[in-house]
Design a protein around this motif. Structure first.
Motif, short mmCIF file in Angstrom:
data_model
loop_
_atom_site.label_atom_id
_atom_site.label_comp_id
_atom_site.label_asym_id
_atom_site.label_seq_id
_atom_site.Cartn_x
_atom_site.Cartn_y
_atom_site.Cartn_z
N HIS A 18 0.83 -1.20 0.00
CA HIS A 18 0.00 0.00 0.00
C HIS A 18 0.87 1.26 0.00
O HIS A 18 0.60 2.22 -0.73
CB HIS A 18 -0.93 0.01 1.21
CG HIS A 18 -1.91 -1.12 1.24
ND1 HIS A 18 -2.53 -1.60 0.11
CD2 HIS A 18 -2.38 -1.88 2.28
CE1 HIS A 18 -3.34 -2.60 0.44
NE2 HIS A 18 -3.27 -2.77 1.73
N LYS A 67 -8.31 -8.76 10.05
CA LYS A 67 -9.28 -9.12 9.01
C LYS A 67 -10.08 -7.90 8.59
O LYS A 67 -10.46 -7.76 7.42
CB LYS A 67 -10.21 -10.22 9.52
CG LYS A 67 -9.52 -11.55 9.76
CD LYS A 67 -10.51 -12.65 10.08
CE LYS A 67 -11.28 -12.39 11.36
NZ LYS A 67 -12.18 -13.50 11.69
N TYR A 68 -10.35 -7.01 9.53
CA TYR A 68 -11.09 -5.79 9.22
C TYR A 68 -10.17 -4.71 8.65
O TYR A 68 -10.47 -4.09 7.64
CB TYR A 68 -11.78 -5.25 10.49
CG TYR A 68 -12.75 -6.22 11.11
CD1 TYR A 68 -14.03 -6.39 10.59
CD2 TYR A 68 -12.39 -6.98 12.22
CE1 TYR A 68 -14.93 -7.29 11.17
CE2 TYR A 68 -13.27 -7.88 12.79
CZ TYR A 68 -14.54 -8.02 12.27
OH TYR A 68 -15.42 -8.90 12.83
N ASP A 69 -9.05 -4.51 9.33
CA ASP A 69 -8.14 -3.44 8.94
C ASP A 69 -7.55 -3.69 7.55
O ASP A 69 -7.38 -2.76 6.76
CB ASP A 69 -7.02 -3.31 9.97
CG ASP A 69 -6.19 -2.06 9.75
OD1 ASP A 69 -6.73 -0.95 9.91
OD2 ASP A 69 -5.00 -2.19 9.42
N GLY A 70 -7.26 -4.94 7.24
CA GLY A 70 -6.69 -5.26 5.95
C GLY A 70 -7.63 -4.90 4.81
O GLY A 70 -7.22 -4.32 3.80
N LYS A 71 -8.90 -5.23 4.95
CA LYS A 71 -9.89 -4.91 3.92
C LYS A 71 -10.07 -3.40 3.79
O LYS A 71 -10.24 -2.87 2.68
CB LYS A 71 -11.22 -5.58 4.24
CG LYS A 71 -11.20 -7.09 4.11
CD LYS A 71 -10.93 -7.52 2.67
CE LYS A 71 -10.98 -9.02 2.52
NZ LYS A 71 -10.67 -9.44 1.12
N ARG A 72 -10.07 -2.70 4.92
CA ARG A 72 -10.21 -1.24 4.87
C ARG A 72 -9.04 -0.60 4.11
O ARG A 72 -9.22 0.32 3.33
CB ARG A 72 -10.29 -0.68 6.29
CG ARG A 72 -11.55 -1.08 7.05
CD ARG A 72 -11.40 -0.78 8.52
NE ARG A 72 -12.55 -1.27 9.30
CZ ARG A 72 -12.50 -1.54 10.59
NH1 ARG A 72 -11.38 -1.36 11.27
NH2 ARG A 72 -13.58 -1.98 11.22
N GLN A 74 -7.15 -2.04 1.84
CA GLN A 74 -7.27 -2.37 0.43
C GLN A 74 -8.23 -1.42 -0.27
O GLN A 74 -7.96 -0.92 -1.37
CB GLN A 74 -7.76 -3.81 0.26
CG GLN A 74 -6.73 -4.86 0.61
CD GLN A 74 -7.25 -6.26 0.36
OE1 GLN A 74 -7.99 -6.49 -0.59
NE2 GLN A 74 -6.87 -7.19 1.21
N GLU A 75 -9.36 -1.17 0.35
CA GLU A 75 -10.35 -0.27 -0.24
C GLU A 75 -9.80 1.14 -0.37
O GLU A 75 -9.98 1.81 -1.40
CB GLU A 75 -11.62 -0.26 0.61
CG GLU A 75 -12.73 0.63 0.05
CD GLU A 75 -13.98 0.59 0.88
OE1 GLU A 75 -14.92 1.33 0.55
OE2 GLU A 75 -14.04 -0.18 1.88
N GLN A 80 -6.88 -4.45 -4.40
CA GLN A 80 -7.78 -5.53 -3.99
C GLN A 80 -7.10 -6.89 -4.16
O GLN A 80 -6.58 -7.20 -5.23
CB GLN A 80 -9.06 -5.48 -4.84
CG GLN A 80 -9.81 -4.16 -4.75
CD GLN A 80 -10.32 -3.87 -3.34
OE1 GLN A 80 -10.79 -4.76 -2.64
NE2 GLN A 80 -10.21 -2.62 -2.92
N GLU A 82 -6.79 -11.12 -2.05
CA GLU A 82 -7.03 -12.03 -0.93
C GLU A 82 -5.70 -12.39 -0.31
O GLU A 82 -4.68 -12.46 -1.01
CB GLU A 82 -7.76 -13.30 -1.39
CG GLU A 82 -9.15 -13.06 -1.94
CD GLU A 82 -10.11 -12.48 -0.90
OE1 GLU A 82 -9.96 -12.82 0.29
OE2 GLU A 82 -10.99 -11.68 -1.28
N TRP A 122 0.76 -10.41 -4.26
CA TRP A 122 -0.54 -10.10 -3.67
C TRP A 122 -1.70 -10.21 -4.64
O TRP A 122 -2.76 -10.74 -4.28
CB TRP A 122 -0.49 -8.71 -3.03
CG TRP A 122 0.43 -8.68 -1.86
CD1 TRP A 122 1.66 -8.09 -1.79
CD2 TRP A 122 0.22 -9.31 -0.61
NE1 TRP A 122 2.22 -8.32 -0.57
CE2 TRP A 122 1.37 -9.06 0.18
CE3 TRP A 122 -0.81 -10.07 -0.06
CZ2 TRP A 122 1.50 -9.54 1.49
CZ3 TRP A 122 -0.69 -10.55 1.24
CH2 TRP A 122 0.46 -10.28 2.00
#
Length: 220
Positions: A18, A67-72, A74-75, A80, A82, A122
């Protein structure tokens, strides 16, 4: 340029991905504002051992939150992917390879190779700690002869020692405990560390750069 950001990254860190992509996106603006950006490979495993830090996935509460922070993240950064089933990797091979690439190629090729390694791991879900998958990443930038040269030189004792020395330096001299790690020099010649891919607004303020901070917009 009298202002400089030295960015220490490891391919096994999604937040390094990122940070790299964000700085690349803003490369032209930073150059226009007189800020030099240098990307430097380090070995995150060595930083963790040297600093006494523990990876998030080894602590249940951090693993659950990730699990939450990683998706945030990415967005927010537009990357994007997995988390691969084989994560984490022992990243010595790609980090040594990139250490050699930095020494032996132009800056543009080096940064393209770093991006190729990050995206191959990634987005394409290939374990670049394996030589055949690292070669796949490097072929996106270099011809086959250069790819084989890089893979060979990654085992050179001098390259191994260089990666180890840089990793030890950021721990012992800069207090690093993770990646991405930034060492930032402002126009007054002062230097401070910054950690993580969510501290750029602090960094811009420290460098005295014009930027739009996070602001709420009222519906009124």
């Amino acid at each position: 340029m009298d202002k400089k950001i030295t960015c220490y990254l490891d391919c096994t860190s999604p937040y390094s991905y990122h940070a790299f992509s964000y700085l690349q996106k803003n490369a032209a603006a930073l150059a226009d504002l007189g800020v030099e950006v240098e990307f430097t490979p380090v070995f995150l495993g060595g930083i963790n051992v040297g600093s006494g830090n523990k990876p998030p996935w080894t602590l249940p509460a951090k693993a659950e939150y990730a699990k939450y922070d990683g998706k945030r993240a990415q967005e927010y950064f537009g990357n994007q992917f997995e988390v691969p089933p084989w994560f984490p990797i022992l990243s010595l091979l790609p980090q040594r390879a990139l250490t050699y690439v930095k020494k032996s190629t132009p800056k543009s090729d080096y940064e393209a190779a770093y991006l190729a390694c990050l995206e191959t791991m990634w987005k394409r879900q290939l374990d670049i700690s394996k030589p055949e998958h690292l070669a796949t990443a490097l072929r996106r930038v270099f011809l086959e002869g250069k790819v084989q040269e890089i893979l060979t030189e990654a085992s050179n004792p001098k390259i191994k020692a260089e990666l180890t020395a840089v990793t030890e330096k950021v721990v012992k001299e800069q207090g690093a405990f993770g990646c991405p790690w930034f060492w930032v020099k402002n126009a007054q010649g002062q230097e401070e560390p910054f950690f993580g891919s969510d501290r750029f607004h602090y960094m811009w303020r420290y460098l005295g750069l014009p930027f739009e901070d996070i602001k709420l917009k009222s519906r009124i």
